[in-house]
Design a protein around this motif. Sequence first.
Motif, PDB file in Angstrom:
ATOM      1  N   MET A 377      37.672  60.869  33.739  1.00  0.00           N
ATOM      2  CA  MET A 377      36.785  60.173  34.660  1.00  0.00           C
ATOM      3  C   MET A 377      37.048  60.731  36.049  1.00  0.00           C
ATOM      4  O   MET A 377      38.176  60.637  36.557  1.00  0.00           O
ATOM      5  N   VAL A 378      36.028  61.313  36.663  1.00  0.00           N
ATOM      6  CA  VAL A 378      36.213  61.933  37.975  1.00  0.00           C
ATOM      7  C   VAL A 378      35.634  61.034  39.068  1.00  0.00           C
ATOM      8  O   VAL A 378      35.153  59.928  38.816  1.00  0.00           O
ATOM      9  N   THR A 379      35.658  61.548  40.303  1.00  0.00           N
ATOM     10  CA  THR A 379      35.184  60.789  41.456  1.00  0.00           C
ATOM     11  C   THR A 379      33.719  60.382  41.277  1.00  0.00           C
ATOM     12  O   THR A 379      32.895  61.161  40.781  1.00  0.00           O
ATOM     13  N   LEU A 380      33.399  59.182  41.714  1.00  0.00           N
ATOM     14  CA  LEU A 380      32.038  58.667  41.597  1.00  0.00           C
ATOM     15  C   LEU A 380      31.132  59.282  42.658  1.00  0.00           C
ATOM     16  O   LEU A 380      31.556  59.551  43.789  1.00  0.00           O
ATOM     17  N   GLN A 381      29.879  59.468  42.293  1.00  0.00           N
ATOM     18  CA  GLN A 381      28.866  59.906  43.238  1.00  0.00           C
ATOM     19  C   GLN A 381      28.397  58.691  44.049  1.00  0.00           C
ATOM     20  O   GLN A 381      28.585  57.541  43.639  1.00  0.00           O
ATOM     21  N   LYS A 382      27.756  58.917  45.203  1.00  0.00           N
ATOM     22  CA  LYS A 382      27.424  57.803  46.096  1.00  0.00           C
ATOM     23  C   LYS A 382      26.530  56.761  45.438  1.00  0.00           C
ATOM     24  O   LYS A 382      26.633  55.566  45.747  1.00  0.00           O
ATOM     25  N   LEU A 383      25.631  57.176  44.528  1.00  0.00           N
ATOM     26  CA  LEU A 383      24.769  56.213  43.855  1.00  0.00           C
ATOM     27  C   LEU A 383      25.504  55.434  42.766  1.00  0.00           C
ATOM     28  O   LEU A 383      24.944  54.513  42.178  1.00  0.00           O
ATOM     29  N   GLU A 384      26.764  55.822  42.512  1.00  0.00           N
ATOM     30  CA  GLU A 384      27.578  55.112  41.535  1.00  0.00           C
ATOM     31  C   GLU A 384      28.570  54.154  42.195  1.00  0.00           C
ATOM     32  O   GLU A 384      29.432  53.592  41.523  1.00  0.00           O
ATOM     33  N   LYS A 385      28.439  53.944  43.494  1.00  0.00           N
ATOM     34  CA  LYS A 385      29.339  53.037  44.206  1.00  0.00           C
ATOM     35  C   LYS A 385      29.423  51.659  43.561  1.00  0.00           C
ATOM     36  O   LYS A 385      30.499  51.054  43.509  1.00  0.00           O
ATOM     37  N   PRO A 386      28.304  51.104  43.034  1.00  0.00           N
ATOM     38  CA  PRO A 386      28.404  49.789  42.389  1.00  0.00           C
ATOM     39  C   PRO A 386      29.418  49.744  41.248  1.00  0.00           C
ATOM     40  O   PRO A 386      29.962  48.680  40.947  1.00  0.00           O
ATOM     41  N   LEU A 387      29.697  50.878  40.593  1.00  0.00           N
ATOM     42  CA  LEU A 387      30.678  50.881  39.517  1.00  0.00           C
ATOM     43  C   LEU A 387      32.068  50.553  40.045  1.00  0.00           C
ATOM     44  O   LEU A 387      32.851  49.858  39.392  1.00  0.00           O
ATOM     45  N   ASN A 388      32.377  51.044  41.235  1.00  0.00           N
ATOM     46  CA  ASN A 388      33.655  50.702  41.855  1.00  0.00           C
ATOM     47  C   ASN A 388      33.693  49.233  42.248  1.00  0.00           C
ATOM     48  O   ASN A 388      34.735  48.566  42.117  1.00  0.00           O
ATOM     49  N   GLN A 389      32.557  48.697  42.707  1.00  0.00           N
ATOM     50  CA  GLN A 389      32.499  47.275  43.059  1.00  0.00           C
ATOM     51  C   GLN A 389      32.687  46.407  41.829  1.00  0.00           C
ATOM     52  O   GLN A 389      33.394  45.387  41.873  1.00  0.00           O
ATOM     53  N   ILE A 390      32.063  46.793  40.710  1.00  0.00           N
ATOM     54  CA  ILE A 390      32.244  46.056  39.456  1.00  0.00           C
ATOM     55  C   ILE A 390      33.701  46.114  39.028  1.00  0.00           C
ATOM     56  O   ILE A 390      34.301  45.098  38.640  1.00  0.00           O
ATOM     57  N   ALA A 391      34.295  47.299  39.109  1.00  0.00           N
ATOM     58  CA  ALA A 391      35.680  47.475  38.698  1.00  0.00           C
ATOM     59  C   ALA A 391      36.612  46.582  39.505  1.00  0.00           C
ATOM     60  O   ALA A 391      37.514  45.930  38.950  1.00  0.00           O
ATOM     61  N   ASN A 392      36.404  46.527  40.806  1.00  0.00           N
ATOM     62  CA  ASN A 392      37.283  45.717  41.642  1.00  0.00           C
ATOM     63  C   ASN A 392      37.071  44.228  41.418  1.00  0.00           C
ATOM     64  O   ASN A 392      38.025  43.445  41.508  1.00  0.00           O
ATOM     65  N   TRP A 393      35.846  43.818  41.118  1.00  0.00           N
ATOM     66  CA  TRP A 393      35.607  42.410  40.792  1.00  0.00           C
ATOM     67  C   TRP A 393      36.347  42.039  39.517  1.00  0.00           C
ATOM     68  O   TRP A 393      36.977  40.986  39.437  1.00  0.00           O
ATOM     69  N   ILE A 394      36.298  42.907  38.510  1.00  0.00           N
ATOM     70  CA  ILE A 394      37.022  42.657  37.261  1.00  0.00           C
ATOM     71  C   ILE A 394      38.522  42.598  37.508  1.00  0.00           C
ATOM     72  O   ILE A 394      39.217  41.694  37.025  1.00  0.00           O
ATOM     73  N   LEU A 395      39.042  43.548  38.284  1.00  0.00           N
ATOM     74  CA  LEU A 395      40.480  43.573  38.562  1.00  0.00           C
ATOM     75  C   LEU A 395      40.912  42.343  39.355  1.00  0.00           C
ATOM     76  O   LEU A 395      42.008  41.812  39.141  1.00  0.00           O
ATOM     77  N   ASP A 396      40.049  41.877  40.270  1.00  0.00           N
ATOM     78  CA  ASP A 396      40.374  40.647  41.001  1.00  0.00           C
ATOM     79  C   ASP A 396      40.544  39.479  40.057  1.00  0.00           C
ATOM     80  O   ASP A 396      41.417  38.621  40.261  1.00  0.00           O
ATOM     81  N   LYS A 397      39.721  39.418  39.022  1.00  0.00           N
ATOM     82  CA  LYS A 397      39.801  38.313  38.057  1.00  0.00           C
ATOM     83  C   LYS A 397      40.968  38.495  37.091  1.00  0.00           C
ATOM     84  O   LYS A 397      41.666  37.526  36.766  1.00  0.00           O
ATOM     85  N   VAL A 398      41.170  39.715  36.629  1.00  0.00           N
ATOM     86  CA  VAL A 398      42.171  39.957  35.583  1.00  0.00           C
ATOM     87  C   VAL A 398      43.581  40.048  36.159  1.00  0.00           C
ATOM     88  O   VAL A 398      44.533  39.489  35.598  1.00  0.00           O
ATOM     89  N   LEU A 399      43.726  40.732  37.293  1.00  0.00           N
ATOM     90  CA  LEU A 399      45.053  40.933  37.887  1.00  0.00           C
ATOM     91  C   LEU A 399      45.317  40.040  39.076  1.00  0.00           C
ATOM     92  O   LEU A 399      46.472  39.822  39.441  1.00  0.00           O
ATOM     93  N   GLY A 400      44.243  39.557  39.707  1.00  0.00           N
ATOM     94  CA  GLY A 400      44.383  38.831  40.965  1.00  0.00           C
ATOM     95  C   GLY A 400      43.963  39.733  42.104  1.00  0.00           C
ATOM     96  O   GLY A 400      44.125  40.961  42.042  1.00  0.00           O
ATOM     97  N   PRO A 401      43.383  39.161  43.167  1.00  0.00           N
ATOM     98  CA  PRO A 401      42.908  39.977  44.281  1.00  0.00           C
ATOM     99  C   PRO A 401      44.059  40.675  45.021  1.00  0.00           C
ATOM    100  O   PRO A 401      45.182  40.196  45.038  1.00  0.00           O
ATOM    101  N   THR A 402      43.738  41.824  45.600  1.00  0.00           N
ATOM    102  CA  THR A 402      44.717  42.534  46.395  1.00  0.00           C
ATOM    103  C   THR A 402      44.893  41.837  47.721  1.00  0.00           C
ATOM    104  O   THR A 402      44.089  41.009  48.137  1.00  0.00           O
ATOM    105  N   ALA A 403      45.966  42.195  48.436  1.00  0.00           N
ATOM    106  CA  ALA A 403      46.237  41.587  49.731  1.00  0.00           C
ATOM    107  C   ALA A 403      45.151  41.984  50.699  1.00  0.00           C
ATOM    108  O   ALA A 403      44.652  43.104  50.676  1.00  0.00           O
TER     109      ALA A 403
END
Length: 403
Positions: A377-403
């Motif tokens: 999995m390589v760096t996301l293109q600018k139109l794929e930015k929502p994938l990073n947002q989805i990933a961080n929302w999932i991680l916030d729920k599964v691991l807890g939000p970052t500081a």
Amino acid sequence: MLDGLTNAPATDLRIEPENVLDPRHYAGVREQGPRLHALPLWCYSSPKFFQAEMEKLFYPGWNMMERLDRVPNKGDFHTLTFMNIPLVMVRGSDDKVRVFANTCRHRGALVAEGSGNCKSFRCPYHAWVYSLEGDLLGAQQYSDGEDVPLVTDENRREFGLIEIPSDSWGGFLFVKFRKGGESLADFLGGLPAVLASHRLEDMVCTNRLVFDMDANWKAFVENYSDGYHIPTVHKDSLARWKAKYTRQPPPPNGNYTIAFAEHEGSQLLLPFPDYVGFPAMPQIEKPWDKGTFFVTIRPGMMMTMGNDGALAFCCEPTGPTTSRLTVSSLFPKSTVARNDFEEIAKNYYRRNGIVVKEDVDISLRQAAGIASPFARMVTLQKLEKPLNQIANWILDKVLGPTA
């Protein structure tokens, strides 16, 4: 680790680590800037990560399950399996729709099958009878070894069907499998107000497509938010639309995203002469009457909302590498009442048969490809930015939000 000919990185993001919940594994996803990353590939196949998603994300959170119009009349019931859990939704004598675990409180048999209308539920195993509101009405000959009744007026409430917390918005029925936490209204935030003039609650489902997919639930959800694939996957369908896209401000709770495409006509159709559609709904506020909303309600609900109807997607996890996608076509009751509804609606269903299948097919190809030991999995293109947002929302729920 594969041999040097593969150019494999020192840390192979396809190989599942022993502790998948160690936040250090997701440092690259958490990092924000011009170069963003999606989740490591093990998150699409790991039983451990999948179980963490279920425990931290799906069971305690709100999940869109069905439309209320599935049970329009008092006594109507509909059974289904949602996230591998047998359930029955029923409209009670009080006209309220409830969801129950479809399992008898005695020995666990399914108390209902299929869909229909009834005055009560009778377990086929030992004839325990339940009301439409889930109360135990009778348990024949249920006594102990000394013929003392085991169900009394004092404990009868303990033997009713287990009700699953549920609530509704816009005609959609949502469930959560654990009590407590935020209400559905708080979870949805400002979304209902933005979409109020579309009157989703006055629409009915006229067609459903169901796909049981050999792909992790995130594959289709991410694909829906990925603008980079449209010129390729949809080159002869959606890519033919010319529209100006505007994204609405993100909500405070981050549980949904919404974007609006300005254009004439409806993206529930394709922009070709033979795709005749219905007129726009007259009550929609300007400027929303000329264009299409694209909405995601996390984790697994998506909506393409035109000025003439809506298309609702529910992506339901069924296993680490499997999911079920349900696609519902919705139209206003006044539109469905038209004499020419069935004939014109075929154009909408024809569009879905093309576009949705393109998305399903590419989701399945991606799922098959990332199972390869050579997948990266390589760096996301600018139109794929929502994938990073989805990933961080999932991680916030599964691991807890970052500081």
